[in-house]
Design an enzyme around this catalytic site. Structure first.
Site, PDB file in Angstrom:
ATOM      1  N   GLU A 294     -21.984  -9.015  -0.233  1.00 37.64           N
ATOM      2  CA  GLU A 294     -20.716  -8.721  -0.031  1.00 37.64           C
ATOM      3  C   GLU A 294     -20.331  -9.368   0.641  1.00 37.64           C
ATOM      4  OE1 GLU A 294     -19.792  -5.189   1.178  1.00 37.64           O
ATOM      5  OE2 GLU A 294     -18.087  -5.537   0.210  1.00 37.64           O
TER       6      GLU A 294
ATOM      7  N   TYR B 103       8.982 -14.922   4.106  1.00 41.22           N
ATOM      8  CA  TYR B 103       8.123 -15.348   3.543  1.00 41.22           C
ATOM      9  C   TYR B 103       6.937 -15.918   2.869  1.00 41.22           C
ATOM     10  CZ  TYR B 103      11.655 -14.568  -0.200  1.00 41.22           C
ATOM     11  OH  TYR B 103      12.218 -15.167  -1.489  1.00 41.22           O
TER      12      TYR B 103
ATOM     13  N   VAL C  93     -11.878  -3.949   6.599  1.00 44.40           N
ATOM     14  CA  VAL C  93     -10.657  -3.990   5.681  1.00 44.40           C
ATOM     15  C   VAL C  93     -10.180  -4.754   7.242  1.00 44.40           C
ATOM     16  CG1 VAL C  93     -11.299  -3.901   3.851  1.00 44.40           C
ATOM     17  CG2 VAL C  93     -10.852  -2.097   5.618  1.00 44.40           C
ATOM     18  N   GLU C  94     -10.807  -3.500   8.537  1.00 38.87           N
ATOM     19  CA  GLU C  94      -9.886  -2.906   9.298  1.00 38.87           C
ATOM     20  C   GLU C  94      -9.839  -4.523  10.570  1.00 38.87           C
ATOM     21  OE1 GLU C  94     -11.707  -1.333   8.969  1.00 38.87           O
ATOM     22  OE2 GLU C  94     -11.784   0.671   8.683  1.00 38.87           O
TER      23      GLU C  94
ATOM     24  N   LYS D 135      -8.540  -2.912  -0.828  1.00 35.55           N
ATOM     25  CA  LYS D 135      -9.871  -3.408  -1.820  1.00 35.55           C
ATOM     26  C   LYS D 135     -10.417  -2.668  -3.255  1.00 35.55           C
ATOM     27  CE  LYS D 135     -14.572  -4.347   0.204  1.00 35.55           C
ATOM     28  NZ  LYS D 135     -15.387  -5.038   1.182  1.00 35.55           N
TER      29      LYS D 135
HETATM   30  N1  LIG Z   1     -13.324   2.252   7.038  1.00 35.94           N
HETATM   31  C1  LIG Z   1     -14.546   0.848   6.226  1.00 35.94           C
HETATM   32  N2  LIG Z   1     -15.063   1.050   5.794  1.00 35.94           N
HETATM   33  C2  LIG Z   1     -15.892   1.204   4.994  1.00 35.94           C
HETATM   34  C3  LIG Z   1     -15.126  -0.507   4.453  1.00 35.94           C
HETATM   35  C4  LIG Z   1     -14.747  -1.179   5.601  1.00 35.94           C
HETATM   36  O1  LIG Z   1     -14.555  -2.042   5.645  1.00 35.94           O
HETATM   37  N3  LIG Z   1     -14.194  -0.578   6.208  1.00 35.94           N
HETATM   38  N4  LIG Z   1     -16.632  -1.455   4.272  1.00 35.94           N
HETATM   39  C5  LIG Z   1     -17.298  -1.034   2.739  1.00 35.94           C
HETATM   40  C6  LIG Z   1     -18.325  -1.520   2.168  1.00 35.94           C
HETATM   41  O2  LIG Z   1     -17.903  -2.796   2.219  1.00 35.94           O
HETATM   42  C7  LIG Z   1     -17.687  -1.447   0.625  1.00 35.94           C
HETATM   43  O3  LIG Z   1     -16.270  -2.168   0.692  1.00 35.94           O
HETATM   44  C8  LIG Z   1     -17.956  -2.306  -0.625  1.00 35.94           C
HETATM   45  O4  LIG Z   1     -17.998  -1.885  -1.388  1.00 35.94           O
HETATM   46  C9  LIG Z   1     -17.797   0.065   3.402  1.00 35.94           C
HETATM   47  N5  LIG Z   1     -17.099   1.271   3.963  1.00 35.94           N
END
Ligand SMILES: Nc1nc2c(c(=O)[nH]1)N=C([C@H](O)[C@@H](O)CO)CN2
Length: 119
Positions: A21, A53, A72-73, A98
């Site tokens: 990724e 915006y 993503v957090e 995502k």
């Molecule tokens: N709480 C999260 N869990 C996961 C994340 C994330 O960003 N926050 N990311 C992944 C992997 O990148 C996934 O998106 C790949 O498909 C897994 N768990």
């Protein structure tokens, strides 16, 4: 409290916990609500009395372009902090979505709420 919102903004960035990724760019959907005083803006009918915006959307894409992330957090936290720092609002709620395969196509993500929400 009034809000300005952006729904369904797509930004592309390098994001993910796996090595593969970190070699690609993926789309994130970003939804934003931020506090504003709509009456003040409407009284002057002036963009200067509210949060633009379009500027927020451009800033979020610039943030996404400028860095890579594992979680993503992390992107959500930085995006919320950027909005509070750079725009005239005391409160923001931001959702980052995502698309992943788990193994079927699924939407995952996080919602963060930062700042003080007026009554
Ligand atoms: N709480 C999260 N869990 C996961 C994340 C994330 O960003 N926050 N990311 C992944 C992997 O990148 C996934 O998106 C790949 O498909 C897994 N768990």
């Amino acid at each position: 409290m009034d809000t300005v919102f952006i729904r369904g903004l797509t930004v592309e960035t390098c994001i993910g916990v796996y090595a593969w990724e970190q070699r690609i760019r993926q789309a994130l959907r970003v939804d934003v609500e931020l506090a504003t005083d709509a009456a003040r803006a409407a009284a002057g009918d002036d963009i200067g009395g509210t949060v633009d915006y379009a500027q927020v959307a451009r800033r979020l894409q610039a943030l996404a372009d400028g860095q890579s992330w594992a979680l993503v957090e992390t992107f959500a936290e930085r995006a919320a902090a950027t909005i509070l720092d750079e725009f005239d609002t005391p409160w923001v709620r931001l959702s980052v979505t995502k698309a992943v395969r788990l193994p079927q196509r699924t939407e995952v993500g996080v919602v963060v709420e930062r700042g003080e929400r007026a009554a």
